[in-house]
Enzyme design. Structure first.
Site, PDB file in Angstrom:
ATOM      1  N   VAL A  32       0.777  -1.547  -0.147  1.00 58.72           N
ATOM      2  CA  VAL A  32       0.109  -0.025   0.203  1.00 58.72           C
ATOM      3  C   VAL A  32       0.800   1.382   0.056  1.00 58.72           C
ATOM      4  O   VAL A  32       0.322   2.466  -0.107  1.00 58.72           O
ATOM      5  CB  VAL A  32      -1.067   0.077   1.248  1.00 58.72           C
ATOM      6  CG1 VAL A  32      -2.162  -0.997   1.078  1.00 58.72           C
ATOM      7  CG2 VAL A  32      -0.146  -0.092   2.567  1.00 58.72           C
ATOM      8  N   ASN A  87      -7.248  -1.426   6.106  1.00 58.71           N
ATOM      9  CA  ASN A  87      -6.910  -2.274   7.345  1.00 58.71           C
ATOM     10  C   ASN A  87      -5.418  -2.362   7.314  1.00 58.71           C
ATOM     11  O   ASN A  87      -4.766  -2.414   8.489  1.00 58.71           O
ATOM     12  CB  ASN A  87      -7.585  -3.668   7.467  1.00 58.71           C
ATOM     13  CG  ASN A  87      -6.881  -4.591   8.305  1.00 58.71           C
ATOM     14  OD1 ASN A  87      -7.069  -4.309   9.807  1.00 58.71           O
ATOM     15  ND2 ASN A  87      -6.076  -5.681   8.106  1.00 58.71           N
ATOM     16  N   SER A 108      -7.293   3.567  15.810  1.00 51.86           N
ATOM     17  CA  SER A 108      -6.786   2.718  17.009  1.00 51.86           C
ATOM     18  C   SER A 108      -7.362   3.587  18.305  1.00 51.86           C
ATOM     19  O   SER A 108      -7.516   4.781  18.419  1.00 51.86           O
ATOM     20  CB  SER A 108      -5.330   2.571  17.315  1.00 51.86           C
ATOM     21  OG  SER A 108      -4.995   2.170  18.347  1.00 51.86           O
ATOM     22  N   TYR A 159       3.438   5.232  16.129  1.00 53.64           N
ATOM     23  CA  TYR A 159       2.155   4.443  16.035  1.00 53.64           C
ATOM     24  C   TYR A 159       0.994   5.438  16.300  1.00 53.64           C
ATOM     25  O   TYR A 159      -0.172   5.534  15.577  1.00 53.64           O
ATOM     26  CB  TYR A 159       2.090   2.867  16.808  1.00 53.64           C
ATOM     27  CG  TYR A 159       0.806   2.563  16.477  1.00 53.64           C
ATOM     28  CD1 TYR A 159       0.689   1.561  15.491  1.00 53.64           C
ATOM     29  CD2 TYR A 159      -0.013   2.521  17.575  1.00 53.64           C
ATOM     30  CE1 TYR A 159      -0.439   0.892  15.113  1.00 53.64           C
ATOM     31  CE2 TYR A 159      -1.180   1.720  17.263  1.00 53.64           C
ATOM     32  CZ  TYR A 159      -1.270   1.082  16.102  1.00 53.64           C
ATOM     33  OH  TYR A 159      -2.713   0.413  15.802  1.00 53.64           O
ATOM     34  N   SER A 192       0.605   7.899  13.677  1.00 53.58           N
ATOM     35  CA  SER A 192      -0.274   7.502  12.344  1.00 53.58           C
ATOM     36  C   SER A 192      -1.628   7.276  12.621  1.00 53.58           C
ATOM     37  O   SER A 192      -2.380   7.726  11.690  1.00 53.58           O
ATOM     38  CB  SER A 192       0.438   6.214  11.933  1.00 53.58           C
ATOM     39  OG  SER A 192       0.329   5.178  12.833  1.00 53.58           O
ATOM     40  N   LYS A 193      -2.030   6.685  13.871  1.00 52.91           N
ATOM     41  CA  LYS A 193      -3.450   6.498  13.923  1.00 52.91           C
ATOM     42  C   LYS A 193      -4.262   7.848  14.083  1.00 52.91           C
ATOM     43  O   LYS A 193      -5.609   7.675  13.840  1.00 52.91           O
ATOM     44  CB  LYS A 193      -3.665   5.522  14.909  1.00 52.91           C
ATOM     45  CG  LYS A 193      -3.014   3.963  14.635  1.00 52.91           C
ATOM     46  CD  LYS A 193      -3.548   3.489  13.258  1.00 52.91           C
ATOM     47  CE  LYS A 193      -3.252   2.019  13.053  1.00 52.91           C
ATOM     48  NZ  LYS A 193      -3.860   1.692  11.918  1.00 52.91           N
TER      49      LYS A 193
END
Length: 258
Positions: free
Chosen positions: A64, A90, A142, A155, A158-159
């Site tokens: 992706v 996802n 998330s 992380y 990014s979420k």
């Protein structure tokens, strides 16, 4: 209820864990599912399992983070099917580290997969959704996007981006009958969790699994199928009045721990 007959669904990261459960669930409700995954072995195995169960699925290898590759895959699917109705973003990778311990290489890797990867997929799919009268986009955010978790700097960043991109996509394309929502899982028991415990807590996997499970007020981790069932609802016509929303599915982790 929740029929997806005659729908074409793309599931990125669809070969394993939550993505595998989503791919299987959407296919059982009648969708033709394209399992997109960078891991050929996982993707082929999931698609074959779906077909062996009597449903429709195909595997396409796809990184992706590579826009050209995403564009080619999406165009091939549209050329074959004549429509793209559902996109499940996802695919994603995790990272352990603070702002001080996260290397530039790891930071860029998280951006390329979790943020740019989502952009690449919506950038390629939305024009085809517009052509055929609409569609549904579900993004995997998330619980880390709304609360501060230790050692999850890149992380969580990014979420957080996934959540805000969801709002923007929903607003920009609501007039084209394209709905966009995101879901925010807490801890879910996937192969990633088992691998994480084996790597960072060798010999103490069972103890740490129980400890992590109990951080959810409900007393356990979620299952991939529970996430997939929420995705199914949001993809279905029963959720046709829902767009621009973030759905927590975390055993009470966010609201009951704050």
């Amino acid at each position: 209820m929740f029929s997806l007959k005659q729908k074409v669904a793309l599931v990125t990261g669809g070969g394993d864990g939550i993505g595998k459960a989503i791919s299987e669930t959407l296919s059982k409700q009648g969708a033709t599912v394209y399992v997109l995954d960078v891991n050929v072995e996982n993707g082929v195995r999931t698609a074959e399992k779906i077909v062996d169960s009597g449903y429709l699925a195909y595997f396409k290898q796809c990184d992706v983070s590579n826009q050209k590759q995403v564009k080619n895959v999406v165009e091939d699917i549209y050329d074959k099917e004549g429509r793209i109705d559902i996109l499940i973003n996802n695919a994603g990778i995790a990272h352990i580290g603070t702002a001080l311990t996260t290397s530039e290489e790891d930071f860029n890797r998280i951006i390329n997969v979790n943020v740019k990867g989502l952009y690449n997929c919506v950038h390629s799919c939305i024009p085809f959704m517009k052509k055929t009268g609409g569609g549904v986009i579900i993004n995997m955010a998330s619980a880390a996007s709304v609360v501060g978790l230790p050692d999850r700097f890149a992380y969580s960043m990014s979420k957080g981006a996934v959540t805000t991109m969801t709002y923007s996509i929903a607003r920009d394309f609501v007039g084209f009958n394209i709905r966009c929502n995101c879901i925010s899982p807490g801890r879910v028991h996937t192969p990633f969790v088992d691998g994480y415990l084996k790597e960072y807590y060798p010999g103490k996997e069972t103890e740490m699994f129980e400890k992590l499970s109990k951080t959810q007020p409900i007393g356990r981790m979620g299952t991939p199928m529970e996430i997939a069932n929420l995705v199914l609802y949001l993809c279905s016509d029963e959720a046709s009045f829902i767009t621009g929303s973030n759905y927590p599915i975390d055993g009470g982790f966010v609201t009951l721990n704050t």
